[in-house]
Design a protein around this motif. Structure first.
Motif, PDB file in Angstrom:
ATOM      1  N   TYR A 167       0.902  -1.241  -0.033  1.00  0.00           N
ATOM      2  CA  TYR A 167      -0.003  -0.116  -0.147  1.00  0.00           C
ATOM      3  C   TYR A 167       0.888   1.301  -0.091  1.00  0.00           C
ATOM      4  CZ  TYR A 167      -3.892   3.186   1.535  1.00  0.00           C
ATOM      5  OH  TYR A 167      -4.623   4.345   1.423  1.00  0.00           O
ATOM      6  N   ILE A 168       1.769   1.218   1.074  1.00  0.00           N
ATOM      7  CA  ILE A 168       2.834   2.483   0.808  1.00  0.00           C
ATOM      8  C   ILE A 168       3.522   2.523  -0.224  1.00  0.00           C
ATOM      9  CG2 ILE A 168       4.869   1.570   2.326  1.00  0.00           C
ATOM     10  CD1 ILE A 168       4.297   4.089   4.125  1.00  0.00           C
ATOM     11  N   GLN A 169       4.090   1.241  -0.574  1.00  0.00           N
ATOM     12  CA  GLN A 169       4.721   1.520  -1.877  1.00  0.00           C
ATOM     13  C   GLN A 169       4.259   2.191  -3.117  1.00  0.00           C
ATOM     14  OE1 GLN A 169       6.714  -2.249  -1.978  1.00  0.00           O
ATOM     15  NE2 GLN A 169       8.320  -1.750  -0.367  1.00  0.00           N
ATOM     16  N   THR A 170       2.894   1.530  -3.218  1.00  0.00           N
ATOM     17  CA  THR A 170       2.164   2.135  -4.667  1.00  0.00           C
ATOM     18  C   THR A 170       1.808   3.500  -4.141  1.00  0.00           C
ATOM     19  OG1 THR A 170       0.154   1.327  -3.409  1.00  0.00           O
ATOM     20  CG2 THR A 170       1.096  -0.169  -5.103  1.00  0.00           C
ATOM     21  N   ARG A 171       1.581   4.085  -3.026  1.00  0.00           N
ATOM     22  CA  ARG A 171       1.365   5.472  -2.831  1.00  0.00           C
ATOM     23  C   ARG A 171       2.521   6.248  -3.190  1.00  0.00           C
ATOM     24  NH1 ARG A 171      -3.080   3.709  -2.890  1.00  0.00           N
ATOM     25  NH2 ARG A 171      -4.777   4.343  -1.574  1.00  0.00           N
ATOM     26  N   ILE A 172       3.814   5.843  -3.086  1.00  0.00           N
ATOM     27  CA  ILE A 172       5.049   6.785  -3.491  1.00  0.00           C
ATOM     28  C   ILE A 172       5.310   6.442  -4.958  1.00  0.00           C
ATOM     29  CG2 ILE A 172       5.448   6.953  -1.215  1.00  0.00           C
ATOM     30  CD1 ILE A 172       7.573   4.952  -1.753  1.00  0.00           C
ATOM     31  N   GLY A 173       4.454   5.748  -5.713  1.00  0.00           N
ATOM     32  CA  GLY A 173       4.823   5.601  -7.022  1.00  0.00           C
ATOM     33  C   GLY A 173       5.326   4.370  -7.679  1.00  0.00           C
ATOM     34  N   TYR A 174       5.799   3.316  -6.684  1.00  0.00           N
ATOM     35  CA  TYR A 174       6.335   2.136  -7.093  1.00  0.00           C
ATOM     36  C   TYR A 174       5.235   1.084  -7.735  1.00  0.00           C
ATOM     37  CZ  TYR A 174      10.828   3.182  -5.120  1.00  0.00           C
ATOM     38  OH  TYR A 174      12.175   3.740  -4.679  1.00  0.00           O
ATOM     39  N   THR A 175       5.546   0.354  -8.567  1.00  0.00           N
ATOM     40  CA  THR A 175       4.469  -0.753  -9.091  1.00  0.00           C
ATOM     41  C   THR A 175       5.002  -2.065  -8.370  1.00  0.00           C
ATOM     42  OG1 THR A 175       4.747   0.234 -11.233  1.00  0.00           O
ATOM     43  CG2 THR A 175       4.293  -2.426 -10.981  1.00  0.00           C
ATOM     44  N   VAL A 176       4.280  -2.762  -7.611  1.00  0.00           N
ATOM     45  CA  VAL A 176       4.407  -3.771  -6.731  1.00  0.00           C
ATOM     46  C   VAL A 176       4.058  -4.778  -7.352  1.00  0.00           C
ATOM     47  CG1 VAL A 176       3.817  -4.720  -4.537  1.00  0.00           C
ATOM     48  CG2 VAL A 176       3.994  -2.129  -4.733  1.00  0.00           C
ATOM     49  N   LYS A 177       5.046  -6.013  -7.334  1.00  0.00           N
ATOM     50  CA  LYS A 177       4.714  -7.444  -7.726  1.00  0.00           C
ATOM     51  C   LYS A 177       3.404  -8.234  -6.735  1.00  0.00           C
ATOM     52  CE  LYS A 177       7.280 -11.696  -8.931  1.00  0.00           C
ATOM     53  NZ  LYS A 177       6.446 -11.803  -9.907  1.00  0.00           N
ATOM     54  N   MET A 178       2.560  -8.509  -7.168  1.00  0.00           N
ATOM     55  CA  MET A 178       1.573  -8.992  -6.408  1.00  0.00           C
ATOM     56  C   MET A 178       1.460 -10.467  -6.117  1.00  0.00           C
ATOM     57  SD  MET A 178       0.057  -6.080  -5.846  1.00  0.00           S
ATOM     58  CE  MET A 178      -1.506  -5.942  -5.314  1.00  0.00           C
ATOM     59  N   ASP A 179       2.513 -11.160  -6.708  1.00  0.00           N
ATOM     60  CA  ASP A 179       2.440 -12.559  -6.352  1.00  0.00           C
ATOM     61  C   ASP A 179       3.831 -13.253  -5.650  1.00  0.00           C
ATOM     62  OD1 ASP A 179       4.016 -12.325  -8.364  1.00  0.00           O
ATOM     63  OD2 ASP A 179       3.299 -13.831  -9.979  1.00  0.00           O
TER      64      ASP A 179
END
Length: 211
Positions: free
Chosen positions: A167-179
């Motif tokens: 959540y916090i990483q997406t809020r600062i612009g990173y694309t997060v690997k979800m698996d």
């Protein structure tokens, strides 16, 4: 356990500890020495060769991104010039999220393990592939009186083991690997099987290959 086995385990643990200390200190020259030339880092926000990991981490530092690591116990399996090392760890990231009265500075702490594929290269143990396992996390405001107003719909879509970290990483612009691997489930079970196959002499099966 033979003296050589004990020595190998201690040297591998030393390498893992140096990774955390030198990375968090920004000692990039020495940090690079823990890696095998074909070393790959897998993380929620980055997957790729270690040299690129160093570059994007430096870029993040310049923008104020704060991610730190703390290590716990470890278990190492050595087979000749190969080893699998599992090390308990926490990842701590500081950043801004939505609050009831505006942005709130928070710490996210994620508990898990580093699952490392390690090889002996020219007589030294080097990190060939690091795959963290994300077990559970939490988020806390730095100001204990602050009231958070997280987007519950967005939060619910994040993987359970690293929900607040994602959540916090997406809020600062990173694309997060979800698996990514978590404490339980088919993804972490397959990681264990991959590790066993590689330790027995098989090819290293990677999602991302070094350049």
């Amino acid at each position: 356990m033979t003296d050589q086995q004990l020595k190998d385990e201690l040297l591998i643990r030393q390498m893992v500890e140096r990774w955390a200390v030198w990375r968090d200190a920004g000692d990039w020259e020495r940090f690079a020495t823990v890696w095998h030339p074909r070393g790959v880092m897998m993380a929620t926000w980055f997957q790729g060769p270690f040299a690129d990991f160093i570059r994007v981490t430096q870029e993040g530092w310049a923008k104020g991104v704060s991610i730190l690591h703390f290590l716990g116990g470890s278990a190492v399996e050595v087979a000749g010039d190969r080893a699998i090392a599992q090390t308990k760890m926490t990842i701590s990231q500081r950043g801004m999220v939505d609050g009831a009265d505006g942005p709130v500075m928070c710490d996210v702490v994620c508990t898990g393990r580093f699952y490392d594929f390690v090889v002996r290269e020219n007589g030294e143990w080097k990190l060939l592939h690091r795959q963290p396992i994300y077990e559970k996390d939490r988020i806390d405001p730095i100001d204990s009186t602050a009231v958070l107003a997280l987007d519950q719909k967005a939060l619910a879509q994040m993987p359970e083991g690293y929900r607040h970290l994602a959540y916090i990483q997406t809020r600062i612009g990173y694309t997060v690997k979800m698996d990514m691997p978590m404490l339980k489930g088919p993804v972490v079970d397959e990681l264990y099987r991959r590790g066993a196959r590689w330790l027995a002499g098989g090819e290293l099966e990677r999602e991302v290959n070094p350049a």
